[in-house]
Design a protein around this motif. Structure first.
Motif, short mmCIF file in Angstrom:
data_model
loop_
_atom_site.label_atom_id
_atom_site.label_comp_id
_atom_site.label_asym_id
_atom_site.label_seq_id
_atom_site.Cartn_x
_atom_site.Cartn_y
_atom_site.Cartn_z
N TRP A 154 0.84 -1.19 0.00
CA TRP A 154 0.00 0.00 0.00
C TRP A 154 0.88 1.24 0.00
O TRP A 154 1.92 1.28 0.65
CB TRP A 154 -0.90 0.02 1.24
CG TRP A 154 -1.98 -1.01 1.21
CD1 TRP A 154 -1.98 -2.20 1.88
CD2 TRP A 154 -3.20 -0.96 0.47
NE1 TRP A 154 -3.13 -2.90 1.61
CE2 TRP A 154 -3.90 -2.16 0.74
CE3 TRP A 154 -3.77 -0.03 -0.40
CZ2 TRP A 154 -5.15 -2.44 0.17
CZ3 TRP A 154 -5.01 -0.31 -0.96
CH2 TRP A 154 -5.68 -1.50 -0.67
N PRO A 155 0.46 2.29 -0.71
CA PRO A 155 1.24 3.53 -0.73
C PRO A 155 0.99 4.37 0.52
O PRO A 155 -0.13 4.46 1.01
CB PRO A 155 0.72 4.25 -1.97
CG PRO A 155 -0.70 3.79 -2.09
CD PRO A 155 -0.72 2.36 -1.59
N VAL A 156 2.06 5.00 1.02
CA VAL A 156 1.93 6.00 2.08
C VAL A 156 2.65 7.25 1.61
O VAL A 156 3.71 7.18 0.97
CB VAL A 156 2.49 5.52 3.44
CG1 VAL A 156 1.59 4.42 4.01
CG2 VAL A 156 3.93 5.04 3.32
N VAL A 157 2.07 8.40 1.91
CA VAL A 157 2.57 9.69 1.45
C VAL A 157 3.30 10.37 2.60
O VAL A 157 2.82 10.37 3.75
CB VAL A 157 1.40 10.56 0.95
CG1 VAL A 157 1.86 11.98 0.63
CG2 VAL A 157 0.77 9.92 -0.28
N MET A 158 4.44 10.97 2.31
CA MET A 158 5.23 11.61 3.35
C MET A 158 4.51 12.84 3.94
O MET A 158 3.78 13.53 3.23
CB MET A 158 6.58 12.04 2.80
CG MET A 158 7.52 10.89 2.54
SD MET A 158 7.95 9.97 4.04
CE MET A 158 7.22 8.36 3.70
N PRO A 159 4.73 13.11 5.22
CA PRO A 159 4.03 14.22 5.89
C PRO A 159 4.60 15.60 5.58
O PRO A 159 4.03 16.60 6.02
CB PRO A 159 4.19 13.89 7.37
CG PRO A 159 5.42 13.08 7.46
CD PRO A 159 5.46 12.27 6.19
N GLU A 160 5.71 15.68 4.86
CA GLU A 160 6.26 16.97 4.46
C GLU A 160 6.52 16.95 2.96
O GLU A 160 6.76 15.90 2.35
CB GLU A 160 7.56 17.28 5.20
CG GLU A 160 7.41 17.47 6.70
CD GLU A 160 6.80 18.82 7.08
OE1 GLU A 160 6.34 19.56 6.19
OE2 GLU A 160 6.82 19.14 8.29
N ARG A 161 6.48 18.13 2.35
CA ARG A 161 6.67 18.25 0.91
C ARG A 161 8.11 17.95 0.50
O ARG A 161 9.05 18.22 1.24
CB ARG A 161 6.27 19.66 0.46
CG ARG A 161 4.76 19.87 0.40
CD ARG A 161 4.40 21.34 0.33
NE ARG A 161 4.46 21.97 1.65
CZ ARG A 161 4.37 23.27 1.83
NH1 ARG A 161 4.25 24.09 0.80
NH2 ARG A 161 4.41 23.76 3.05
N TYR A 162 8.24 17.42 -0.69
CA TYR A 162 9.53 17.03 -1.25
C TYR A 162 10.34 18.26 -1.64
O TYR A 162 9.82 19.19 -2.27
CB TYR A 162 9.31 16.15 -2.47
CG TYR A 162 10.57 15.74 -3.18
CD1 TYR A 162 11.39 14.74 -2.67
CD2 TYR A 162 10.94 16.36 -4.37
CE1 TYR A 162 12.55 14.37 -3.33
CE2 TYR A 162 12.10 15.98 -5.04
CZ TYR A 162 12.89 14.99 -4.52
OH TYR A 162 14.04 14.61 -5.17
N THR A 163 11.61 18.27 -1.27
CA THR A 163 12.49 19.37 -1.66
C THR A 163 13.84 18.87 -2.19
O THR A 163 14.76 19.66 -2.35
CB THR A 163 12.76 20.32 -0.47
OG1 THR A 163 13.49 19.60 0.54
CG2 THR A 163 11.47 20.86 0.10
#
Length: 539
Positions: A429-438
């Motif tokens: 299952w996919p999980v999305v990181m809690p902070e934006r990618y930089t």
């Protein structure tokens, strides 16, 4: 009404975020890429400094500085050099109005984005002509000046061609043909929406050739388009022709998914050569409308789910269907379901089919708030795409600031594009990181780096509620206390933190809530109910 954009926006917010107007008589937009920024080759990492509240630079004249400001319902495609992002016309203060439709931007690194302009200068004439031909066939007068809305494109590369499937809604009442308003209401529903398609071989040119209609909204109720009142939600249309998505199977079949609210989501097989339905689409033949894929509430003609985004994972062998739930202003949240077959059955985290009804889990994003920031709401309608250099998957969507942020009564109309890295659980299952990618350099993370104080957010579903953080401490002796308890350990090879029986996937990212922003560690995982857990180290 055609869509929840108008159902959930207040009168004041709608005045700021008017996305259903017809302004085709105004000037088109040319390409305005800032080449000096796009061509930078210096790879030195720096933390982004642009403000989340971009009200001060939201005007059309500031567009070269927008980066990911004024992003809504994004779709992303890679051409070998750049990632291109396109979206709905929505903009704070209606900055896009009069400057074309389906505005684009591009980036080499997923962090710095240059605004390109509109990919469609004026609404294609076939939309009005087709609408009025259909109206004439059932004895209705033509609509001379339809109130168009331009929404939610999806872009895919097919062979050497880039195809954009786009949504155009008609916000006029079926009966009297007048633009939708309480004053004009004549006890009928608003008109149908259309999905069209255009192509280019060179997205850098921003010149697209329109190919006409793909599908339109369809009804199994014949000429009974009556609506008893504005509180009647038993929609006339069975499938609402907005929010296209597109996937190619390993066997080479091409499928377009579409739909929102009304009766749910359908999928139509596409001829890969033409980009149009493989079998002729006929508004009077239900067998051509597509395969039914998903319904949130069985039997309902008005349900809070939309924005299907479909992807296939070679690693897991599943098709993943992402959905946006509820209204876009605050409660918008992202769900995901999956299937071994492109047309289903799609199953949730508990393994039960949701084709004919059922709330989807996992919850992937939800309104949330870490300390020292207003947090984000209206956080859904996503794109999924892979980063060419690493093969990692990324999630992109808009998120909105809560109302009255910084004393601004209209701040909920500020929509910032969020690009976030995706990790995959052991269960696929996919999980999305809690902070934006930089683009933080991916240096090795050690077990000792994790010891310290964290904030943890459980993205449990609560309508119109931001989930807030609870303290979590990982002690140097291997014990977790606070929001999660038990022994903890860290797999340095795979960057997986285990607390008790819960596995959490760790990345280096930026603490966007800190002032000034600084590097930190974050994690994302799922609890036993399929609800995302988000963590951020604070010290």
């Amino acid at each position: 009404m055609r869509h929840k954009y108008f159902l959930f926006l207040s009168v004041t917010l709608a005045a700021l975020l008017l996305i259903g107007c017809n302004n085709d008589d105004l000037e088109p937009t040319g390409i305005t890429v800032k080449e000096d920024e796009d061509e930078v080759t210096d790879t030195t990492y720096t933390i982004p400094t642009y403000a989340d509240d971009y009200a001060a630079m939201a005007s059309w004249n500031d567009r070269s500085d927008w980066n990911l400001a004024n992003v809504h319902d994004p779709s992303v495609v890679f051409d070998g050099d750049y990632y291109y992002m396109y979206g709905t016309n929505a903009s704070y203060g209606n900055a896009h109005d009069g400057h074309g439709h389906f505005h684009g931007r591009r980036s080499r690194d997923l962090v710095n984005w240059s605004y390109m302009g509109a990919s469609m200068s004026v609404t294609p004439t076939w939309v009005k002509d087709t609408l009025n031909s259909m109206r004439d066939a059932v004895g209705l007068a033509p609509i001379n000046n339809p109130a168009f809305g331009h929404w939610a494109p999806v872009v895919r590369k097919v062979g050497n061609v880039y195809r954009m499937y786009y949504s155009i809604i008609i916000d006029n009442l079926i009966g009297n043909g007048l633009p939708w308003s309480e004053e004009n209401f004549d006890n009928t529903w608003t008109e149908r929406a259309f999905i069209g398609m255009m192509e280019t071989t060179d997205p850098s040119s921003n010149n697209w050739e329109d190919k006409g209609m793909v599908v339109c909204s369809v009804s199994d109720r014949g000429t009974d388009w009556s609506r008893s009142s504005t509180n009647d939600w038993s929609g006339y249309f069975k499938y609402n022709a907005i929010d296209p998505s597109y996937v190619v199977t390993p066997e080479g079949e091409h499928w377009m998914f579409y739909g929102s609210w009304h009766s749910g989501i359908a999928a139509v097989q596409i001829d890969s050569d033409t980009g149009l339905p493989l079998h002729e689409f006929d508004i009077n033949d239900e067998s051509t409308w597509g395969t039914h894929i998903y319904t949130r509430t069985n039997g309902s003609r008005w349900q809070g789910s939309e924005g299907p985004e479909v992807m296939y994972s070679e690693e897991t062998g599943y098709y993943y269907l992402f959905l946006a739930y509820d209204g876009l202003d605050v409660p918008y949240n992202t769900r995901v379901t999956r299937s071994e077959n492109v047309t289903g059955p799609y199953k949730g985290y508990d393994g039960a089919s949701v084709t004919n009804g059922g709330d989807v889990y996992p919850i992937v994003t939800h309104p949330y708030k870490f300390n020292n920031h207003s947090g984000w709401v209206g956080f859904a309608h996503n794109a999924m795409f892979q980063y060419e250099e690493t093969g990692d998957w990324f999630y992109a969507s808009q998120a909105r600031l809560p109302a009255n942020t910084g004393g601004n009564a209209y701040s909920n109309a500020i929509m910032m594009g969020h690009v976030r890295k995706v990790r995959w659980t052991e269960g696929g299952w996919p999980v999305v990181m809690p902070e934006r990618y930089t683009g933080v350099p991916e240096t090795e993370i050690s077990e000792a780096d994790l010891a310290g104080n964290w904030e943890l957010i459980t993205l449990r579903y609560e309508y119109r509620t931001q989930q807030t953080s609870v303290a979590l401490t990982l002690s140097a002796n291997g014990e977790a206390t606070g929001a999660l308890t038990g022994a903890w350990s860290f797999d340095e090879a795979d960057n997986v933190l285990t607390i008790g029986n819960t596995k959490l996937y760790v990345e280096r990212e930026v603490d966007w809530e800190a002032s000034p922003r600084e590097l930190t560690l974050v994690f994302a995982g799922l609890n036993s109910s399929g609800v995302s857990l988000w963590g951020k180290k604070t010290q």
